[in-house]
Design a protein around this motif. Sequence first.
Motif, PDB file in Angstrom:
ATOM      1  N   GLU A   1      84.010  54.323  53.235  1.00  0.00           N
ATOM      2  CA  GLU A   1      83.264  55.527  53.588  1.00  0.00           C
ATOM      3  C   GLU A   1      81.864  55.172  54.075  1.00  0.00           C
ATOM      4  OE1 GLU A   1      82.282  59.515  51.114  1.00  0.00           O
ATOM      5  OE2 GLU A   1      80.929  57.814  50.821  1.00  0.00           O
ATOM      6  N   GLY A   2      81.237  54.217  53.398  1.00  0.00           N
ATOM      7  CA  GLY A   2      79.880  53.843  53.757  1.00  0.00           C
ATOM      8  C   GLY A   2      79.768  53.316  55.179  1.00  0.00           C
ATOM      9  N   VAL A   3      80.702  52.450  55.565  1.00  0.00           N
ATOM     10  CA  VAL A   3      80.668  51.895  56.919  1.00  0.00           C
ATOM     11  C   VAL A   3      80.847  52.992  57.954  1.00  0.00           C
ATOM     12  CG1 VAL A   3      81.879  50.442  58.572  1.00  0.00           C
ATOM     13  CG2 VAL A   3      81.432  49.580  56.276  1.00  0.00           C
ATOM     14  N   PHE A   4      81.881  53.781  57.827  1.00  0.00           N
ATOM     15  CA  PHE A   4      82.156  54.788  58.850  1.00  0.00           C
ATOM     16  C   PHE A   4      81.123  55.912  58.856  1.00  0.00           C
ATOM     17  CE2 PHE A   4      86.535  52.981  58.631  1.00  0.00           C
ATOM     18  CZ  PHE A   4      86.586  52.570  59.959  1.00  0.00           C
ATOM     19  N   SER A   5      80.414  56.093  57.757  1.00  0.00           N
ATOM     20  CA  SER A   5      79.346  57.097  57.728  1.00  0.00           C
ATOM     21  C   SER A   5      78.141  56.656  58.536  1.00  0.00           C
ATOM     22  CB  SER A   5      78.927  57.389  56.276  1.00  0.00           C
ATOM     23  OG  SER A   5      79.957  58.039  55.571  1.00  0.00           O
ATOM     24  N   HIS A   6      78.112  55.386  58.927  1.00  0.00           N
ATOM     25  CA  HIS A   6      77.027  54.846  59.754  1.00  0.00           C
ATOM     26  C   HIS A   6      77.468  54.628  61.206  1.00  0.00           C
ATOM     27  CE1 HIS A   6      73.601  54.126  57.101  1.00  0.00           C
ATOM     28  NE2 HIS A   6      74.434  53.737  56.146  1.00  0.00           N
ATOM     29  N   VAL A   7      78.575  55.238  61.599  1.00  0.00           N
ATOM     30  CA  VAL A   7      79.074  55.073  62.961  1.00  0.00           C
ATOM     31  C   VAL A   7      78.792  56.331  63.786  1.00  0.00           C
ATOM     32  CG1 VAL A   7      81.148  54.768  64.377  1.00  0.00           C
ATOM     33  CG2 VAL A   7      80.870  53.448  62.276  1.00  0.00           C
ATOM     34  N   LYS A   8      78.180  56.154  64.940  1.00  0.00           N
ATOM     35  CA  LYS A   8      77.909  57.276  65.825  1.00  0.00           C
ATOM     36  C   LYS A   8      79.218  57.928  66.257  1.00  0.00           C
ATOM     37  CE  LYS A   8      73.692  55.244  67.809  1.00  0.00           C
ATOM     38  NZ  LYS A   8      73.069  54.710  69.057  1.00  0.00           N
ATOM     39  N   GLY A   9      79.247  59.238  66.256  1.00  0.00           N
ATOM     40  CA  GLY A   9      80.445  59.960  66.647  1.00  0.00           C
ATOM     41  C   GLY A   9      81.302  60.378  65.478  1.00  0.00           C
ATOM     42  N   VAL A  10      81.083  59.780  64.310  1.00  0.00           N
ATOM     43  CA  VAL A  10      81.786  60.193  63.095  1.00  0.00           C
ATOM     44  C   VAL A  10      81.031  61.374  62.504  1.00  0.00           C
ATOM     45  CG1 VAL A  10      82.412  59.543  60.738  1.00  0.00           C
ATOM     46  CG2 VAL A  10      82.781  57.931  62.611  1.00  0.00           C
ATOM     47  N   THR A  11      81.719  62.489  62.340  1.00  0.00           N
ATOM     48  CA  THR A  11      81.062  63.688  61.830  1.00  0.00           C
ATOM     49  C   THR A  11      81.239  63.873  60.328  1.00  0.00           C
ATOM     50  OG1 THR A  11      82.993  65.068  62.332  1.00  0.00           O
ATOM     51  CG2 THR A  11      81.318  64.840  64.060  1.00  0.00           C
ATOM     52  N   SER A  12      82.256  63.222  59.752  1.00  0.00           N
ATOM     53  CA  SER A  12      82.418  63.246  58.299  1.00  0.00           C
ATOM     54  C   SER A  12      83.323  62.104  57.880  1.00  0.00           C
ATOM     55  CB  SER A  12      82.996  64.579  57.812  1.00  0.00           C
ATOM     56  OG  SER A  12      84.375  64.677  58.116  1.00  0.00           O
ATOM     57  N   ALA A  13      83.117  61.626  56.660  1.00  0.00           N
ATOM     58  CA  ALA A  13      83.956  60.585  56.077  1.00  0.00           C
ATOM     59  C   ALA A  13      84.166  60.953  54.612  1.00  0.00           C
ATOM     60  CB  ALA A  13      83.292  59.216  56.205  1.00  0.00           C
ATOM     61  N   VAL A  14      85.376  61.306  54.267  1.00  0.00           N
ATOM     62  CA  VAL A  14      85.689  61.809  52.930  1.00  0.00           C
ATOM     63  C   VAL A  14      86.520  60.794  52.158  1.00  0.00           C
ATOM     64  CG1 VAL A  14      86.809  63.646  51.611  1.00  0.00           C
ATOM     65  CG2 VAL A  14      85.639  64.185  53.763  1.00  0.00           C
ATOM     66  N   SER A  15      86.039  60.392  51.005  1.00  0.00           N
ATOM     67  CA  SER A  15      86.797  59.485  50.148  1.00  0.00           C
ATOM     68  C   SER A  15      87.919  60.254  49.455  1.00  0.00           C
ATOM     69  CB  SER A  15      85.885  58.857  49.091  1.00  0.00           C
ATOM     70  OG  SER A  15      84.974  57.956  49.680  1.00  0.00           O
TER      71      SER A  15
ATOM     72  N   GLU B   1      93.391  54.156  47.635  1.00  0.00           N
ATOM     73  CA  GLU B   1      92.045  54.675  47.868  1.00  0.00           C
ATOM     74  C   GLU B   1      91.838  54.635  49.378  1.00  0.00           C
ATOM     75  OE1 GLU B   1      88.740  53.249  45.714  1.00  0.00           O
ATOM     76  OE2 GLU B   1      89.707  53.420  43.759  1.00  0.00           O
ATOM     77  N   ALA B   2      91.465  55.758  49.949  1.00  0.00           N
ATOM     78  CA  ALA B   2      91.382  55.855  51.405  1.00  0.00           C
ATOM     79  C   ALA B   2      90.239  56.770  51.808  1.00  0.00           C
ATOM     80  CB  ALA B   2      92.703  56.377  51.974  1.00  0.00           C
ATOM     81  N   VAL B   3      89.962  56.781  53.102  1.00  0.00           N
ATOM     82  CA  VAL B   3      88.900  57.636  53.644  1.00  0.00           C
ATOM     83  C   VAL B   3      89.430  58.371  54.864  1.00  0.00           C
ATOM     84  CG1 VAL B   3      86.605  57.677  54.697  1.00  0.00           C
ATOM     85  CG2 VAL B   3      87.067  56.137  52.772  1.00  0.00           C
ATOM     86  N   LYS B   4      89.255  59.674  54.863  1.00  0.00           N
ATOM     87  CA  LYS B   4      89.634  60.484  56.034  1.00  0.00           C
ATOM     88  C   LYS B   4      88.384  60.694  56.880  1.00  0.00           C
ATOM     89  CE  LYS B   4      92.616  63.970  56.216  1.00  0.00           C
ATOM     90  NZ  LYS B   4      93.252  65.308  56.048  1.00  0.00           N
ATOM     91  N   ILE B   5      88.478  60.286  58.133  1.00  0.00           N
ATOM     92  CA  ILE B   5      87.339  60.345  59.050  1.00  0.00           C
ATOM     93  C   ILE B   5      87.570  61.418  60.109  1.00  0.00           C
ATOM     94  CG2 ILE B   5      86.028  59.031  60.762  1.00  0.00           C
ATOM     95  CD1 ILE B   5      87.125  56.501  59.269  1.00  0.00           C
ATOM     96  N   THR B   6      86.546  62.186  60.363  1.00  0.00           N
ATOM     97  CA  THR B   6      86.558  63.115  61.494  1.00  0.00           C
ATOM     98  C   THR B   6      85.590  62.560  62.524  1.00  0.00           C
ATOM     99  OG1 THR B   6      86.979  64.993  60.014  1.00  0.00           O
ATOM    100  CG2 THR B   6      86.191  65.495  62.237  1.00  0.00           C
ATOM    101  N   TYR B   7      86.037  62.481  63.769  1.00  0.00           N
ATOM    102  CA  TYR B   7      85.219  61.833  64.792  1.00  0.00           C
ATOM    103  C   TYR B   7      85.398  62.499  66.151  1.00  0.00           C
ATOM    104  CZ  TYR B   7      89.646  59.613  66.118  1.00  0.00           C
ATOM    105  OH  TYR B   7      90.942  59.383  66.507  1.00  0.00           O
ATOM    106  N   ASP B   8      84.424  62.272  67.011  1.00  0.00           N
ATOM    107  CA  ASP B   8      84.446  62.799  68.369  1.00  0.00           C
ATOM    108  C   ASP B   8      84.844  61.667  69.313  1.00  0.00           C
ATOM    109  OD1 ASP B   8      84.026  63.836  70.875  1.00  0.00           O
ATOM    110  OD2 ASP B   8      82.024  64.629  70.455  1.00  0.00           O
ATOM    111  N   PRO B   9      86.064  61.698  69.883  1.00  0.00           N
ATOM    112  CA  PRO B   9      86.517  60.602  70.745  1.00  0.00           C
ATOM    113  C   PRO B   9      85.696  60.427  72.016  1.00  0.00           C
ATOM    114  CG  PRO B   9      88.030  62.463  70.856  1.00  0.00           C
ATOM    115  CD  PRO B   9      87.072  62.748  69.740  1.00  0.00           C
ATOM    116  N   LYS B  10      84.848  61.407  72.337  1.00  0.00           N
ATOM    117  CA  LYS B  10      83.964  61.235  73.486  1.00  0.00           C
ATOM    118  C   LYS B  10      82.820  60.277  73.155  1.00  0.00           C
ATOM    119  CE  LYS B  10      84.741  65.676  75.805  1.00  0.00           C
ATOM    120  NZ  LYS B  10      84.101  66.916  76.323  1.00  0.00           N
TER     121      LYS B  10
END
Length: 226
Positions: free
Chosen positions: A59-73, A97-106
Amino acid sequence: MQLRAPLFALALAVTAMGCQQPAFASEKPVSAPAASRVAKEGAGLKTAIFAGGCFWGVEGVFSHVKGVTSAVSGYHGGTKRSASYDLVSSGMTDHAEAVKITYDPKVIRYDQLLRIYFSVVADPTLKNRQGPDVGAHYRSAIVPLSGEQTAVAKAYIAQLSKAGLWNKPIVTAIERSSGFYPAETYHQDFMIKNPRHGYIRRWDAPKIAALKAMYPGVYSATFKRN
């Protein structure tokens, strides 16, 4: 990565052992190549699920990625009834243990998320463990949520297997989506809330540093909170 007193003590003991045993060395970042099969997902926000050991770091890594709007553990697989931290940590369920990511493919494509995952999130050659955490609930897995994601994931793993970046074969599984259950509130945004936590400093902070160093164009200094 345990929180309750007896289990937390055990986790600390295992982490201490990790400083002495090569088997528990921190995952080293790998410069994975750009994907040959570029994702074409169209407009609108998309979701993806990744499992790669303790969900705090994923979650921590993907929460620092541009275009990711949410990362839920949370917990992928198994049943809703058994989707609790105590049960999953016991190793008696089918969850990961997983993380669901919401992201903007643009802004960030699925194939680029895969590249980040294999570069700094998880060691794809470890079966049912990552870092000091051992058990099937810490397995490395990709859970595509569309036909396009499935095709891209299969193509990328095949590409990486031929690239020979690791001395051992890739064991990361592509799993069929079978339910995702958000983890308890105290697990959400755990890294940003607990930057001085021993586990975070030892195992997860280096992943953020690697993301920033290796992919500065997609790194966001702002942590995307849920």
